[in-house]
Design a protein around this motif. Structure first.
Motif, PDB file in Angstrom:
ATOM      1  N   ILE A 166      11.069  -2.942   1.671  1.00  0.00           N
ATOM      2  CA  ILE A 166      12.092  -2.896   0.634  1.00  0.00           C
ATOM      3  C   ILE A 166      12.185  -1.510   0.005  1.00  0.00           C
ATOM      4  N   HIS A 167      11.072  -0.757  -0.040  1.00  0.00           N
ATOM      5  CA  HIS A 167      11.130   0.587  -0.632  1.00  0.00           C
ATOM      6  C   HIS A 167      11.947   1.539   0.242  1.00  0.00           C
ATOM      7  N   LEU A 168      11.914   1.338   1.563  1.00  0.00           N
ATOM      8  CA  LEU A 168      12.747   2.149   2.453  1.00  0.00           C
ATOM      9  C   LEU A 168      14.206   1.727   2.342  1.00  0.00           C
ATOM     10  N   ILE A 169      14.434   0.428   2.201  1.00  0.00           N
ATOM     11  CA  ILE A 169      15.797  -0.086   2.038  1.00  0.00           C
ATOM     12  C   ILE A 169      16.417   0.473   0.760  1.00  0.00           C
ATOM     13  N   GLU A 170      15.631   0.498  -0.323  1.00  0.00           N
ATOM     14  CA  GLU A 170      16.125   1.053  -1.585  1.00  0.00           C
ATOM     15  C   GLU A 170      16.468   2.530  -1.438  1.00  0.00           C
ATOM     16  N   ALA A 171      15.637   3.257  -0.705  1.00  0.00           N
ATOM     17  CA  ALA A 171      15.891   4.686  -0.499  1.00  0.00           C
ATOM     18  C   ALA A 171      17.203   4.894   0.244  1.00  0.00           C
ATOM     19  N   ILE A 217      22.281  -5.074   4.374  1.00  0.00           N
ATOM     20  CA  ILE A 217      21.734  -6.421   4.480  1.00  0.00           C
ATOM     21  C   ILE A 217      20.339  -6.367   5.102  1.00  0.00           C
ATOM     22  N   TYR A 218      19.518  -7.347   4.740  1.00  0.00           N
ATOM     23  CA  TYR A 218      18.155  -7.397   5.254  1.00  0.00           C
ATOM     24  C   TYR A 218      17.641  -8.826   5.138  1.00  0.00           C
ATOM     25  N   HIS A 219      16.541  -9.107   5.826  1.00  0.00           N
ATOM     26  CA  HIS A 219      15.995 -10.459   5.841  1.00  0.00           C
ATOM     27  C   HIS A 219      15.394 -10.794   4.483  1.00  0.00           C
ATOM     28  N   LYS A 220      15.414 -12.051   4.136  1.00  0.00           N
ATOM     29  CA  LYS A 220      14.920 -12.493   2.832  1.00  0.00           C
ATOM     30  C   LYS A 220      13.428 -12.238   2.634  1.00  0.00           C
ATOM     31  N   SER A 221      12.709 -11.909   3.714  1.00  0.00           N
ATOM     32  CA  SER A 221      11.278 -11.614   3.600  1.00  0.00           C
ATOM     33  C   SER A 221      11.016 -10.318   2.832  1.00  0.00           C
ATOM     34  N   HIS A 222      12.088  -9.489   2.659  1.00  0.00           N
ATOM     35  CA  HIS A 222      11.999  -8.262   1.857  1.00  0.00           C
ATOM     36  C   HIS A 222      10.975  -7.257   2.397  1.00  0.00           C
ATOM     37  N   VAL A 253       0.834  -1.200   0.000  1.00  0.00           N
ATOM     38  CA  VAL A 253       0.000   0.000   0.000  1.00  0.00           C
ATOM     39  C   VAL A 253       0.872   1.255   0.000  1.00  0.00           C
ATOM     40  N   ASP A 254       1.913   1.257   0.843  1.00  0.00           N
ATOM     41  CA  ASP A 254       2.803   2.418   0.907  1.00  0.00           C
ATOM     42  C   ASP A 254       3.497   2.663  -0.429  1.00  0.00           C
ATOM     43  N   GLN A 255       3.956   1.578  -1.057  1.00  0.00           N
ATOM     44  CA  GLN A 255       4.639   1.729  -2.344  1.00  0.00           C
ATOM     45  C   GLN A 255       3.687   2.247  -3.417  1.00  0.00           C
ATOM     46  N   GLN A 256       2.457   1.747  -3.400  1.00  0.00           N
ATOM     47  CA  GLN A 256       1.475   2.192  -4.383  1.00  0.00           C
ATOM     48  C   GLN A 256       1.171   3.675  -4.232  1.00  0.00           C
ATOM     49  N   LYS A 257       1.138   4.126  -2.984  1.00  0.00           N
ATOM     50  CA  LYS A 257       0.870   5.532  -2.705  1.00  0.00           C
ATOM     51  C   LYS A 257       2.110   6.404  -2.899  1.00  0.00           C
ATOM     52  N   GLY A 258       3.280   5.756  -3.045  1.00  0.00           N
ATOM     53  CA  GLY A 258       4.518   6.518  -3.161  1.00  0.00           C
ATOM     54  C   GLY A 258       4.960   7.099  -1.836  1.00  0.00           C
ATOM     55  N   PHE A 259       4.459   6.512  -0.743  1.00  0.00           N
ATOM     56  CA  PHE A 259       4.769   7.020   0.592  1.00  0.00           C
ATOM     57  C   PHE A 259       6.054   6.388   1.108  1.00  0.00           C
ATOM     58  N   ILE A 260       7.014   7.209   1.452  1.00  0.00           N
ATOM     59  CA  ILE A 260       8.259   6.732   2.050  1.00  0.00           C
ATOM     60  C   ILE A 260       8.353   7.353   3.433  1.00  0.00           C
ATOM     61  N   GLY A 261       7.925   6.591   4.413  1.00  0.00           N
ATOM     62  CA  GLY A 261       7.897   7.114   5.772  1.00  0.00           C
ATOM     63  C   GLY A 261       7.620   6.011   6.766  1.00  0.00           C
ATOM     64  N   GLY A 262       7.446   6.406   8.022  1.00  0.00           N
ATOM     65  CA  GLY A 262       7.186   5.460   9.091  1.00  0.00           C
ATOM     66  C   GLY A 262       8.455   5.038   9.797  1.00  0.00           C
ATOM     67  N   ASP A 263       8.322   4.127  10.750  1.00  0.00           N
ATOM     68  CA  ASP A 263       9.464   3.641  11.519  1.00  0.00           C
ATOM     69  C   ASP A 263      10.385   2.801  10.644  1.00  0.00           C
ATOM     70  N   PHE A 264      11.677   3.019  10.801  1.00  0.00           N
ATOM     71  CA  PHE A 264      12.674   2.294  10.019  1.00  0.00           C
ATOM     72  C   PHE A 264      13.886   2.060  10.925  1.00  0.00           C
ATOM     73  N   LYS A 265      14.122   0.806  11.292  1.00  0.00           N
ATOM     74  CA  LYS A 265      15.151   0.468  12.276  1.00  0.00           C
ATOM     75  C   LYS A 265      16.398  -0.061  11.585  1.00  0.00           C
ATOM     76  N   LEU A 266      17.507   0.607  11.844  1.00  0.00           N
ATOM     77  CA  LEU A 266      18.779   0.319  11.189  1.00  0.00           C
ATOM     78  C   LEU A 266      19.833  -0.081  12.210  1.00  0.00           C
ATOM     79  N   GLY A 267      20.503  -1.193  11.945  1.00  0.00           N
ATOM     80  CA  GLY A 267      21.633  -1.612  12.760  1.00  0.00           C
ATOM     81  C   GLY A 267      22.931  -1.435  11.992  1.00  0.00           C
ATOM     82  N   ILE A 268      23.985  -0.981  12.670  1.00  0.00           N
ATOM     83  CA  ILE A 268      25.284  -0.780  12.016  1.00  0.00           C
ATOM     84  C   ILE A 268      26.375  -1.327  12.928  1.00  0.00           C
TER      85      ILE A 268
END
Length: 315
Positions: free
Chosen positions: A280-285, A272-277, A82-97
């Motif tokens: 993915i639109h946030l990962i690409e960004a 890197i990310y889990h195979k469940s993808h 739904v987010d990708q269809q709307k072109g929405f790039i937002g929300g919680d995004f948890k990154l480990g480094i």
């Protein structure tokens, strides 16, 4: 059966405690317990053995949890669609480094990323590679940046850059007068290393092991490159640094830097990310922002990738 019930089951399975699970699910303990009981009644089977301390899964419960993970992931994927269809790039995004990447890479991309995507609530954690793999598997982080390859079939890897190793050689060291370093001249016994838990340590051990140096009698392990540099200057041995770590050294310290002869030993740093993808639109960004910036800072070819995976003895 509801998605919420399955999420509660996953929480109890992870924390092995109803009270702690309810806190992480932001519901009261009676509410969580009641919903799990309803699920068990519907299935006419017990998911948990409540007589064990800590609480344990029954044999059928283990299979239910594995399927519940798949179902919950797929339900989350609907939100992604739904987010990708709307072109929405937002929300919680948890990154480990990983710790040996965060201090040098984060300042390069963070400001640009949060400015370009102000609707993303980016949460960043410094984690070891082992912690990253576990948290990706459990769904506690969405994406990570780590040294690869990890050889984990559940983890997807996409290379961001190759980061060469650079020698930091004090004036008293036997290799100081060399203008460039040859890997064959390295001796693991006089290289100061990071402490256990840092994959960069395994990079160095594997690099030296490739050329027959397998004696693991180290002088000292430390938790930071800054400490290794200071101790090296005190004459306790040389050390190896990732290239980006060398950019902020002062001029007096840069005289101790020695590059390697080609092919230059390097580590592969990937997103890197889990195979469940999921997400993915946030990962690409995130990847696109890093790709656009890192190329102006590090551009090396003719490198030899050194694995961060601990080599088995005799291998």
């Amino acid at each position: 059966m509801t998605i919420t019930q399955l999420k509660y089951v996953l929480a109890v399975a992870e924390y092995q405690n109803f009270t702690i699970a309810s806190e992480h699910c932001f519901v009261t303990q009676p509410t969580l317990s009641m919903q799990i009981q309803k699920l068990e009644d519907e299935l006419e089977t017990k998911v948990f053995n409540r007589n064990k301390k800590p609480i344990q899964l029954t044999e059928i419960g283990k299979k239910i949890v594995e399927q519940a993970k798949i179902i919950v992931d797929e339900s989350n994927r609907i939100n992604d669609i739904v987010d990708q269809q709307k072109g929405f790039i937002g929300g919680d995004f948890k990154l480990g480094i990983i710790p040996t990447v965060m201090p040098t890479l984060l300042p390069i991309f963070l400001k640009t990323f949060i400015k370009k995507y102000p609707k993303i609530n980016l949460k960043i954690e410094e984690l070891t590679t082992e912690e990253i793999v576990n948290k990706l598997t459990e769904g506690h982080i969405d994406v990570a940046i780590a040294a690869t390859p990890l050889e984990n079939e559940n983890i997807k890897e996409r290379v961001l850059y190759y980061e060469p190793f650079v020698g930091f050689v004090p004036s008293e060291h036997r290799l100081f007068n060399k203008t460039t370093l040859d890997v064959e001249n390295l001796d693991i016994d006089d290289i100061l290393l990071l402490e256990d838990g840092h994959c960069f340590k395994e990079n160095i051990i594997n690099l030296c092991s490739t050329f027959g140096h397998k004696n693991q009698h180290f002088q000292l392990h430390s938790g930071s490159f800054d400490t290794l540099i200071k101790l090296s200057k005190e004459g306790l041995g040389m050390t190896l640094l990732p290239y980006l770590q060398t950019l902020d050294l002062n001029d007096s310290d840069k005289k101790y830097l020695r590059e390697f002869e080609k092919p230059v030993p390097a580590r592969e740093v990937s997103i890197i990310y889990h195979k469940s993808h999921l997400k993915i639109h946030l990962i690409e960004a995130l990847k696109n922002v890093i790709d656009g910036l890192i190329r102006g800072v590090i551009a090396f070819n003719n490198v030899k990738i050194v694995s961060p995976i601990q080599q088995k003895k005799g291998a």
